[in-house]
Design a protein around this motif. Sequence first.
Motif, mmCIF file in Angstrom:
data_model
loop_
_atom_site.group_PDB
_atom_site.id
_atom_site.type_symbol
_atom_site.label_atom_id
_atom_site.label_comp_id
_atom_site.label_asym_id
_atom_site.label_seq_id
_atom_site.Cartn_x
_atom_site.Cartn_y
_atom_site.Cartn_z
ATOM 1 N N ASN A 152 53.195 42.218 38.282
ATOM 2 C CA ASN A 152 54.639 42.336 38.079
ATOM 3 C C ASN A 152 55.219 43.461 38.927
ATOM 4 O OD1 ASN A 152 55.333 40.248 36.356
ATOM 5 N ND2 ASN A 152 54.547 41.332 34.579
ATOM 6 N N GLY A 153 54.543 43.804 39.994
ATOM 7 C CA GLY A 153 55.031 44.850 40.886
ATOM 8 C C GLY A 153 54.409 46.204 40.599
ATOM 9 N N THR A 154 54.366 46.612 39.338
ATOM 10 C CA THR A 154 53.816 47.929 38.991
ATOM 11 C C THR A 154 52.503 47.831 38.216
ATOM 12 O OG1 THR A 154 55.134 47.966 36.968
ATOM 13 C CG2 THR A 154 56.086 49.003 38.920
ATOM 14 N N SER A 155 52.247 46.702 37.592
ATOM 15 C CA SER A 155 51.003 46.523 36.844
ATOM 16 C C SER A 155 50.487 45.103 37.088
ATOM 17 C CB SER A 155 51.233 46.745 35.346
ATOM 18 O OG SER A 155 52.118 45.774 34.836
ATOM 19 N N TYR A 156 49.247 44.881 36.705
ATOM 20 C CA TYR A 156 48.691 43.539 36.881
ATOM 21 C C TYR A 156 47.743 43.191 35.746
ATOM 22 C CZ TYR A 156 44.705 46.076 38.890
ATOM 23 O OH TYR A 156 43.660 46.919 39.085
ATOM 24 N N LYS A 157 47.514 41.882 35.612
ATOM 25 C CA LYS A 157 46.604 41.360 34.599
ATOM 26 C C LYS A 157 45.635 40.407 35.281
ATOM 27 C CE LYS A 157 49.961 41.677 30.919
ATOM 28 N NZ LYS A 157 50.614 41.073 29.794
ATOM 29 N N ASP A 158 44.354 40.503 34.911
ATOM 30 C CA ASP A 158 43.303 39.670 35.497
ATOM 31 C C ASP A 158 42.769 38.665 34.489
ATOM 32 O OD1 ASP A 158 43.483 41.152 37.814
ATOM 33 O OD2 ASP A 158 41.648 42.293 37.467
ATOM 34 N N LYS A 159 42.299 37.563 35.003
ATOM 35 C CA LYS A 159 41.610 36.564 34.175
ATOM 36 C C LYS A 159 40.489 35.968 35.011
ATOM 37 C CE LYS A 159 41.306 33.069 31.039
ATOM 38 N NZ LYS A 159 40.720 33.285 29.753
ATOM 39 N N THR A 160 39.277 35.983 34.491
ATOM 40 C CA THR A 160 38.116 35.374 35.137
ATOM 41 C C THR A 160 37.882 34.008 34.504
ATOM 42 O OG1 THR A 160 37.164 37.553 35.547
ATOM 43 C CG2 THR A 160 35.664 35.671 35.655
ATOM 44 N N PHE A 161 37.601 33.019 35.343
ATOM 45 C CA PHE A 161 37.341 31.650 34.883
ATOM 46 C C PHE A 161 35.883 31.330 35.186
ATOM 47 C CE2 PHE A 161 41.832 31.915 35.817
ATOM 48 C CZ PHE A 161 42.402 31.342 34.696
ATOM 49 N N GLU A 162 35.014 31.490 34.192
ATOM 50 C CA GLU A 162 33.587 31.288 34.386
ATOM 51 C C GLU A 162 33.239 29.858 34.762
ATOM 52 O OE1 GLU A 162 31.191 32.851 31.235
ATOM 53 O OE2 GLU A 162 32.477 34.609 31.033
ATOM 54 N N TYR A 163 33.951 28.896 34.244
ATOM 55 C CA TYR A 163 33.616 27.495 34.493
ATOM 56 C C TYR A 163 34.688 26.784 35.310
ATOM 57 C CZ TYR A 163 30.240 28.650 30.944
ATOM 58 O OH TYR A 163 29.238 29.262 30.239
ATOM 59 N N ASN A 164 35.486 27.549 36.076
ATOM 60 C CA ASN A 164 36.495 26.978 36.966
ATOM 61 C C ASN A 164 37.501 26.121 36.198
ATOM 62 O OD1 ASN A 164 37.834 26.242 39.367
ATOM 63 N ND2 ASN A 164 36.500 24.480 39.647
#
Length: 194
Positions: A152-164
């Motif tokens: 969002n410009g100043t912060s970020y959020k990650d998500k890992t997709f183990e099984y695509n």
Amino acid sequence: MKRLFILSFLFICAINLFAQKISVDRIESDGRHQIMTSSKSYSVEGTNYSFCMKVYESSEYKDWLLLISSYSYISKASELLIKLGNDEVLYLPVNNVNVGKVTQPGYGYTIGNITSMIPSVDVDYYSSVYELTSENINKIDSLGIKKIRLSNGTSYKDKTFEYNSLGKFLRKCYKNILKRLENPLKKKGLFDDF
């Protein structure tokens, strides 16, 4: 035999449960054909986001778009990173953010002898649009998605997709849109079928 039948039934139900559908198929006032899939929700660091794919087709071009929506704030400076299965990173800056109002329904709950009511309320709902190229779509289709990062410009959020799961979902979206494009809609005239 009964166990095999139950497992087969559950497998068929799972396929139908995650089957991708077309939610919008119409001709716009400017003559472009718009097709959009239904969405799928993912939790990204505790925030729910809905993902879907859309295309605008005219006689000259096709604009492929990835839509990400949420009740959580999405900035007009939002950016999306997609890490593919081979660790290549796709960078997608936001093309557009729309803020609409939706009504969240009220509800009630009881604790002991006390019942509390929460009224319905209008809240902001953010929809962001990211442009996809045919090359990006082909890479997602063939390599899959390992991870995303929403900024969002100043912060970020990650998500890992183990099984695509996101990559598989977008592949279904793409293939269903292509199938629908094989049978184009025609703009209906005022006197057609009158």
